[in-house]
Design a protein around this motif. Structure first.
Motif, PDB file in Angstrom:
ATOM      1  N   TYR A   1     -31.392  39.806  40.982  1.00  0.00           N
ATOM      2  CA  TYR A   1     -30.133  39.112  40.467  1.00  0.00           C
ATOM      3  C   TYR A   1     -31.902  37.493  39.993  1.00  0.00           C
TER       4      TYR A   1
ATOM      5  N   ILE B   1     -27.149  38.938  53.089  1.00  0.00           N
ATOM      6  CA  ILE B   1     -28.873  39.318  53.609  1.00  0.00           C
ATOM      7  C   ILE B   1     -29.130  39.720  54.376  1.00  0.00           C
TER       8      ILE B   1
ATOM      9  N   PHE C   1     -34.161  41.492  50.032  1.00  0.00           N
ATOM     10  CA  PHE C   1     -34.569  39.877  48.392  1.00  0.00           C
ATOM     11  C   PHE C   1     -33.753  38.951  48.732  1.00  0.00           C
ATOM     12  N   ASP C   2     -33.910  38.017  48.377  1.00  0.00           N
ATOM     13  CA  ASP C   2     -33.120  36.373  49.109  1.00  0.00           C
ATOM     14  C   ASP C   2     -33.347  36.202  47.922  1.00  0.00           C
ATOM     15  N   CYS C   3     -32.496  36.374  46.799  1.00  0.00           N
ATOM     16  CA  CYS C   3     -32.057  36.010  45.161  1.00  0.00           C
ATOM     17  C   CYS C   3     -31.393  34.549  45.173  1.00  0.00           C
TER      18      CYS C   3
ATOM     19  N   CYS D   1     -30.080  42.934  53.554  1.00  0.00           N
ATOM     20  CA  CYS D   1     -31.164  42.598  51.858  1.00  0.00           C
ATOM     21  C   CYS D   1     -32.584  42.266  51.862  1.00  0.00           C
TER      22      CYS D   1
ATOM     23  N   ARG E   1     -22.687  42.110  43.310  1.00  0.00           N
ATOM     24  CA  ARG E   1     -24.046  41.852  43.347  1.00  0.00           C
ATOM     25  C   ARG E   1     -24.513  40.575  42.597  1.00  0.00           C
TER      26      ARG E   1
ATOM     27  N   GLY F   1     -25.929  42.955  50.173  1.00  0.00           N
ATOM     28  CA  GLY F   1     -26.753  43.999  50.458  1.00  0.00           C
ATOM     29  C   GLY F   1     -27.912  45.178  49.678  1.00  0.00           C
TER      30      GLY F   1
ATOM     31  N   CYS G   1     -28.049  34.338  44.492  1.00  0.00           N
ATOM     32  CA  CYS G   1     -27.380  35.715  45.316  1.00  0.00           C
ATOM     33  C   CYS G   1     -25.235  35.467  46.114  1.00  0.00           C
TER      34      CYS G   1
ATOM     35  N   GLY H   1     -31.564  45.883  43.919  1.00  0.00           N
ATOM     36  CA  GLY H   1     -32.787  45.308  44.028  1.00  0.00           C
ATOM     37  C   GLY H   1     -33.544  45.739  43.433  1.00  0.00           C
TER      38      GLY H   1
HETATM   39  S1  SF4 Z   1     -28.045  39.846  44.720  1.00  0.00           S
HETATM   40 FE1  SF4 Z   1     -28.480  41.487  45.382  1.00  0.00          FE
HETATM   41  S2  SF4 Z   1     -30.824  41.805  45.771  1.00  0.00           S
HETATM   42 FE2  SF4 Z   1     -30.468  39.727  45.900  1.00  0.00          FE
HETATM   43  S3  SF4 Z   1     -30.421  38.853  47.572  1.00  0.00           S
HETATM   44 FE3  SF4 Z   1     -28.377  39.161  46.628  1.00  0.00          FE
HETATM   45  S4  SF4 Z   1     -27.752  41.549  47.479  1.00  0.00           S
HETATM   46 FE4  SF4 Z   1     -30.101  41.223  47.913  1.00  0.00          FE
END
Ligand code: SF4
Length: 219
Positions: A136, A46, A35-37, A33, A219, A77, A40, A106
């Motif tokens: 997220y 990720i 992103f790095d929410c 992924c 997610r 992911g 998560c 995302g």
């Molecule tokens: S919440 Fe979803 S979009 Fe955000 S880092 Fe995790 S897998 Fe990626």
């Protein structure tokens, strides 16, 4: 990580769950992924590292392995990073069974349409019935719906599931815990407190056995 076209880098699959959309579904979580929410729930998925390499045909057959399955849910992911392969999974599955498709991402839908980040995004969007978009945000996690936080939007890209009676945005959350051999996994968007309870339970059991915790399947 690059893969040959169509080959998917798969974090996990689950055949037959009622925790990721209406009816009995099968889930496919991709690895990697961009992103790095913060917060998560699947941090192990990720990193863009090699996981299970699988062809769409193999995955389509696997996901339809339970005759009760009437839908597929793609998550990770980041599914849009492997859009071409997932679009092919959906296409091949529908040759065998008329499944609905739910996909988490995302990215925002507008961004996916304006500037697709990867090949196959348009094809995947064309196959998706319900897209749940946006990153997220832990502060906006209201404990409701089949999405991690209230900023995430539910897009019915087709009318297929609009009459399903399934309230994607506001329904009480449900989750399943599946134990297979030494592994336990949490499937779904868990109600408040369940993830921590799951982690504590696994850690407690792990001190006395070899049980291994896998990341939650949502997610
Ligand atoms: S919440 Fe979803 S979009 Fe955000 S880092 Fe995790 S897998 Fe990626």
């Amino acid at each position: 990580m690059s893969t040959t076209p169509g080959t998917l880098n798969v974090a996990a699959t689950r055949v037959g769950t009622e925790a990721l959309g209406p009816g009995v579904r099968s889930a496919l979580w991709v690895q990697g992924c961009p992103f790095d929410c913060a917060g998560c729930m699947s941090p192990d998925w990720i990193p863009d590292r090699p996981a299970r390499q699988a062809e769409p045909g193999e995955l389509a057959a696997e996901l339809l392995g339970d005759p009760r399955v009437g839908g597929l849910t793609f998550s990770g992911g980041e599914p849009m990073r492997q859009a071409a392969g997932l679009a092919e999974v959906a296409r091949l599955a529908r040759l065998a069974r008329d499944v609905s498709v739910i996909c988490f991402t995302g990215y925002r839908l507008e961004q996916l349409r304006r500037r697709p980040p990867n090949p196959g995004v348009a094809e995947l969007l064309a196959a998706v019935d319900v897209l749940i978009d946006g990153r997220y945000v832990a502060a906006l996690d209201d404990g409701r719906g089949l999405r991690g936080s209230s900023n995430q939007r539910v897009h019915h890209l087709t009318r297929r599931l609009t009459e399903s009676g399934y309230d994607f945005a506001h329904r009480p959350r449900t989750a399943e815990i599946a134990v297979s051999g030494p592994e336990a996994m949490l499937i779904g968007v868990p109600p408040p407190g369940l993830l921590a309870a799951f982690d504590n339970a696994v850690d407690t059991v792990r001190t006395g056995t070899t049980i291994a915790k896998e990341p939650p399947r949502e997610r």
